[in-house]
Write a protein that holds these residues in place. Structure first.
Motif, PDB file in Angstrom:
ATOM      1  N   ALA A  42      -4.941  -1.412   9.436  1.00 54.27           N
ATOM      2  CA  ALA A  42      -3.835  -1.083  10.338  1.00 54.27           C
ATOM      3  C   ALA A  42      -2.608  -1.928  10.016  1.00 54.27           C
ATOM      4  CB  ALA A  42      -4.251  -1.301  11.793  1.00 54.27           C
ATOM      5  N   GLY A  43      -1.477  -1.270   9.906  1.00 52.50           N
ATOM      6  CA  GLY A  43      -0.203  -1.945   9.700  1.00 52.50           C
ATOM      7  C   GLY A  43       0.075  -2.413   8.284  1.00 52.50           C
ATOM      8  N   ALA A  44      -0.842  -2.217   7.351  1.00 54.44           N
ATOM      9  CA  ALA A  44      -0.626  -2.686   5.974  1.00 54.44           C
ATOM     10  C   ALA A  44       0.443  -1.834   5.302  1.00 54.44           C
ATOM     11  CB  ALA A  44      -1.922  -2.646   5.177  1.00 54.44           C
ATOM     12  N   ARG A  45       1.429  -2.512   4.723  1.00 52.20           N
ATOM     13  CA  ARG A  45       2.504  -1.843   3.994  1.00 52.20           C
ATOM     14  C   ARG A  45       2.529  -2.257   2.525  1.00 52.20           C
ATOM     15  NH1 ARG A  45       7.079  -0.058   7.105  1.00 52.20           N
ATOM     16  NH2 ARG A  45       8.422  -0.842   5.453  1.00 52.20           N
ATOM     17  N   GLU A  46       2.067  -3.458   2.256  1.00 52.37           N
ATOM     18  CA  GLU A  46       2.106  -4.026   0.906  1.00 52.37           C
ATOM     19  C   GLU A  46       0.721  -4.543   0.537  1.00 52.37           C
ATOM     20  OE1 GLU A  46       4.846  -3.664  -0.698  1.00 52.37           O
ATOM     21  OE2 GLU A  46       6.247  -3.328   0.953  1.00 52.37           O
ATOM     22  N   LEU A  47       0.460  -4.656  -0.759  1.00 51.98           N
ATOM     23  CA  LEU A  47      -0.802  -5.239  -1.202  1.00 51.98           C
ATOM     24  C   LEU A  47      -0.981  -6.651  -0.654  1.00 51.98           C
ATOM     25  CD1 LEU A  47      -0.769  -3.978  -4.885  1.00 51.98           C
ATOM     26  CD2 LEU A  47      -2.361  -3.273  -3.091  1.00 51.98           C
ATOM     27  N   VAL A  48       0.113  -7.385  -0.521  1.00 46.77           N
ATOM     28  CA  VAL A  48       0.027  -8.764  -0.022  1.00 46.77           C
ATOM     29  C   VAL A  48      -0.325  -8.820   1.456  1.00 46.77           C
ATOM     30  CG1 VAL A  48       1.579  -9.646  -1.804  1.00 46.77           C
ATOM     31  CG2 VAL A  48       2.519  -8.918   0.403  1.00 46.77           C
ATOM     32  N   ASP A  49      -0.312  -7.671   2.144  1.00 45.76           N
ATOM     33  CA  ASP A  49      -0.720  -7.644   3.551  1.00 45.76           C
ATOM     34  C   ASP A  49      -2.229  -7.669   3.702  1.00 45.76           C
ATOM     35  OD1 ASP A  49       1.939  -7.512   4.341  1.00 45.76           O
ATOM     36  OD2 ASP A  49       1.944  -5.321   4.500  1.00 45.76           O
ATOM     37  N   ASP A  51      -5.982  -9.199   3.225  1.00 41.09           N
ATOM     38  CA  ASP A  51      -6.573 -10.514   2.988  1.00 41.09           C
ATOM     39  C   ASP A  51      -7.297 -10.490   1.643  1.00 41.09           C
ATOM     40  OD1 ASP A  51      -9.220  -9.477   3.363  1.00 41.09           O
ATOM     41  OD2 ASP A  51      -9.198 -10.015   5.479  1.00 41.09           O
ATOM     42  N   GLU A  52      -7.732 -11.646   1.204  1.00 40.74           N
ATOM     43  CA  GLU A  52      -8.312 -11.765  -0.138  1.00 40.74           C
ATOM     44  C   GLU A  52      -9.507 -10.833  -0.340  1.00 40.74           C
ATOM     45  OE1 GLU A  52     -10.000 -15.150  -3.225  1.00 40.74           O
ATOM     46  OE2 GLU A  52      -9.133 -15.772  -1.318  1.00 40.74           O
ATOM     47  N   ALA A  53     -10.365 -10.755   0.661  1.00 43.47           N
ATOM     48  CA  ALA A  53     -11.553  -9.904   0.532  1.00 43.47           C
ATOM     49  C   ALA A  53     -11.166  -8.427   0.407  1.00 43.47           C
ATOM     50  CB  ALA A  53     -12.478 -10.118   1.727  1.00 43.47           C
ATOM     51  N   ASP A  54     -10.196  -7.996   1.200  1.00 42.60           N
ATOM     52  CA  ASP A  54      -9.769  -6.597   1.134  1.00 42.60           C
ATOM     53  C   ASP A  54      -9.029  -6.295  -0.163  1.00 42.60           C
ATOM     54  OD1 ASP A  54     -10.938  -5.899   3.550  1.00 42.60           O
ATOM     55  OD2 ASP A  54      -9.121  -6.281   4.712  1.00 42.60           O
ATOM     56  N   ARG A  55      -8.230  -7.237  -0.668  1.00 45.55           N
ATOM     57  CA  ARG A  55      -7.576  -7.035  -1.974  1.00 45.55           C
ATOM     58  C   ARG A  55      -8.628  -6.885  -3.058  1.00 45.55           C
ATOM     59  NH1 ARG A  55      -4.162 -11.031  -0.210  1.00 45.55           N
ATOM     60  NH2 ARG A  55      -5.136 -12.567  -1.556  1.00 45.55           N
ATOM     61  N   HIS A  56      -9.646  -7.715  -3.000  1.00 42.42           N
ATOM     62  CA  HIS A  56     -10.735  -7.640  -3.978  1.00 42.42           C
ATOM     63  C   HIS A  56     -11.453  -6.285  -3.868  1.00 42.42           C
ATOM     64  CE1 HIS A  56     -13.790  -9.202  -6.694  1.00 42.42           C
ATOM     65  NE2 HIS A  56     -14.698  -8.724  -5.861  1.00 42.42           N
ATOM     66  N   SER A  57     -11.730  -5.852  -2.647  1.00 42.37           N
ATOM     67  CA  SER A  57     -12.389  -4.558  -2.444  1.00 42.37           C
ATOM     68  C   SER A  57     -11.537  -3.410  -2.972  1.00 42.37           C
ATOM     69  CB  SER A  57     -12.675  -4.329  -0.952  1.00 42.37           C
ATOM     70  OG  SER A  57     -13.642  -5.235  -0.498  1.00 42.37           O
ATOM     71  N   LEU A  58     -10.229  -3.464  -2.693  1.00 45.58           N
ATOM     72  CA  LEU A  58      -9.332  -2.411  -3.170  1.00 45.58           C
ATOM     73  C   LEU A  58      -9.307  -2.366  -4.692  1.00 45.58           C
ATOM     74  CD1 LEU A  58      -7.328  -0.142  -2.660  1.00 45.58           C
ATOM     75  CD2 LEU A  58      -5.531  -1.890  -2.454  1.00 45.58           C
ATOM     76  N   MET A  59      -9.251  -3.523  -5.327  1.00 50.24           N
ATOM     77  CA  MET A  59      -9.263  -3.541  -6.797  1.00 50.24           C
ATOM     78  C   MET A  59     -10.570  -2.954  -7.334  1.00 50.24           C
ATOM     79  SD  MET A  59      -6.342  -4.346  -7.761  1.00 50.24           S
ATOM     80  CE  MET A  59      -6.717  -4.373  -9.488  1.00 50.24           C
ATOM     81  N   GLY A  60     -11.667  -3.246  -6.679  1.00 53.56           N
ATOM     82  CA  GLY A  60     -12.947  -2.661  -7.085  1.00 53.56           C
ATOM     83  C   GLY A  60     -12.944  -1.146  -6.934  1.00 53.56           C
ATOM     84  N   GLU A  61     -12.380  -0.659  -5.828  1.00 54.60           N
ATOM     85  CA  GLU A  61     -12.309   0.787  -5.620  1.00 54.60           C
ATOM     86  C   GLU A  61     -11.389   1.448  -6.634  1.00 54.60           C
ATOM     87  OE1 GLU A  61     -13.380   0.782  -0.858  1.00 54.60           O
ATOM     88  OE2 GLU A  61     -11.358   1.389  -1.469  1.00 54.60           O
ATOM     89  N   LEU A  62     -10.269   0.818  -6.937  1.00 55.17           N
ATOM     90  CA  LEU A  62      -9.354   1.361  -7.946  1.00 55.17           C
ATOM     91  C   LEU A  62     -10.023   1.422  -9.317  1.00 55.17           C
ATOM     92  CD1 LEU A  62      -6.063  -0.381  -6.821  1.00 55.17           C
ATOM     93  CD2 LEU A  62      -6.513   2.090  -6.801  1.00 55.17           C
ATOM     94  N   GLN A  89       3.309   3.266   4.624  1.00 55.31           N
ATOM     95  CA  GLN A  89       1.897   2.922   4.766  1.00 55.31           C
ATOM     96  C   GLN A  89       1.329   2.597   3.389  1.00 55.31           C
ATOM     97  OE1 GLN A  89      -0.682   6.121   6.087  1.00 55.31           O
ATOM     98  NE2 GLN A  89      -2.127   4.655   6.963  1.00 55.31           N
ATOM     99  N   LEU A  90       0.582   1.504   3.295  1.00 54.80           N
ATOM    100  CA  LEU A  90       0.006   1.112   2.014  1.00 54.80           C
ATOM    101  C   LEU A  90      -0.881   2.231   1.474  1.00 54.80           C
ATOM    102  CD1 LEU A  90      -0.484  -0.923  -0.238  1.00 54.80           C
ATOM    103  CD2 LEU A  90      -2.324  -1.906   1.162  1.00 54.80           C
ATOM    104  N   HIS A  91      -0.582   2.654   0.261  1.00 51.69           N
ATOM    105  CA  HIS A  91      -1.381   3.642  -0.448  1.00 51.69           C
ATOM    106  C   HIS A  91      -1.155   3.413  -1.930  1.00 51.69           C
ATOM    107  CE1 HIS A  91       2.585   5.481  -0.106  1.00 51.69           C
ATOM    108  NE2 HIS A  91       2.269   6.285  -1.120  1.00 51.69           N
ATOM    109  N   VAL A  92      -2.188   3.694  -2.712  1.00 47.98           N
ATOM    110  CA  VAL A  92      -2.124   3.443  -4.158  1.00 47.98           C
ATOM    111  C   VAL A  92      -2.432   4.745  -4.892  1.00 47.98           C
ATOM    112  CG1 VAL A  92      -2.978   2.053  -6.075  1.00 47.98           C
ATOM    113  CG2 VAL A  92      -2.899   1.064  -3.763  1.00 47.98           C
TER     114      VAL A  92
END
Length: 138
Positions: A42-49, A51-62, A89-92
């Protein structure tokens, strides 16, 4: 999918499924195999929004999505981008590119007129992508 997605994304895509962190959408443009991952944060607009665990998860999904697209479609290049200039809204985006595609080597955004999937082609494309992303896609 109960997580709210920006209406511009909803209007331009077809739901493919969900990964542990992200909703996966198919862009409705048959010229370019093009997936969009929307992290359910919720509310994420940028990759930096994230947390570390979610950034890691997103990179794994990508990585998972990219590898599946490489195996299924054998692209010349994968374009991966999180722009957000129109949809905050954050989307890749994960876009399969070929040196022979209509936009090569330029970005796909704003190039020509979109060609929407015909219903049968869309169903076949979604089924192939779901199979390629199994078993992590729900």
């Amino acid at each position: 999918m109960s997580f709210p997605i920006d209406q511009r994304l909803v209007a331009d895509t077809h739901p493919l499924g969900e990964l542990p962190l992200s909703i996966v959408l198919l862009m409705d443009d048959a010229r370019f195999p093009w997936l969009i991952l929307v992290p359910r944060i919720a509310g994420a607009r940028e990759l930096v929004d994230l947390d570390e665990a979610d950034r890691h998860s997103l990179m794994g999904e990508l990585t998972h999505v990219g590898r599946a697209l490489e195996t299924l479609l054998t692209p010349d290049k994968l374009n991966v981008a999180a722009l957000g200039n129109i949809v905050p809204q954050l989307h890749v985006h994960v876009i399969v590119r070929y040196t022979t595609d209509a936009a090569w080597p330029q970005p796909v955004w704003g190039h020509g007129e979109r060609i929407r999937y015909e219903a049968g082609a869309r169903a076949r494309t979604l089924a192939r992508l779901r199979e390629a992303l199994a078993p992590t896609l729900t």
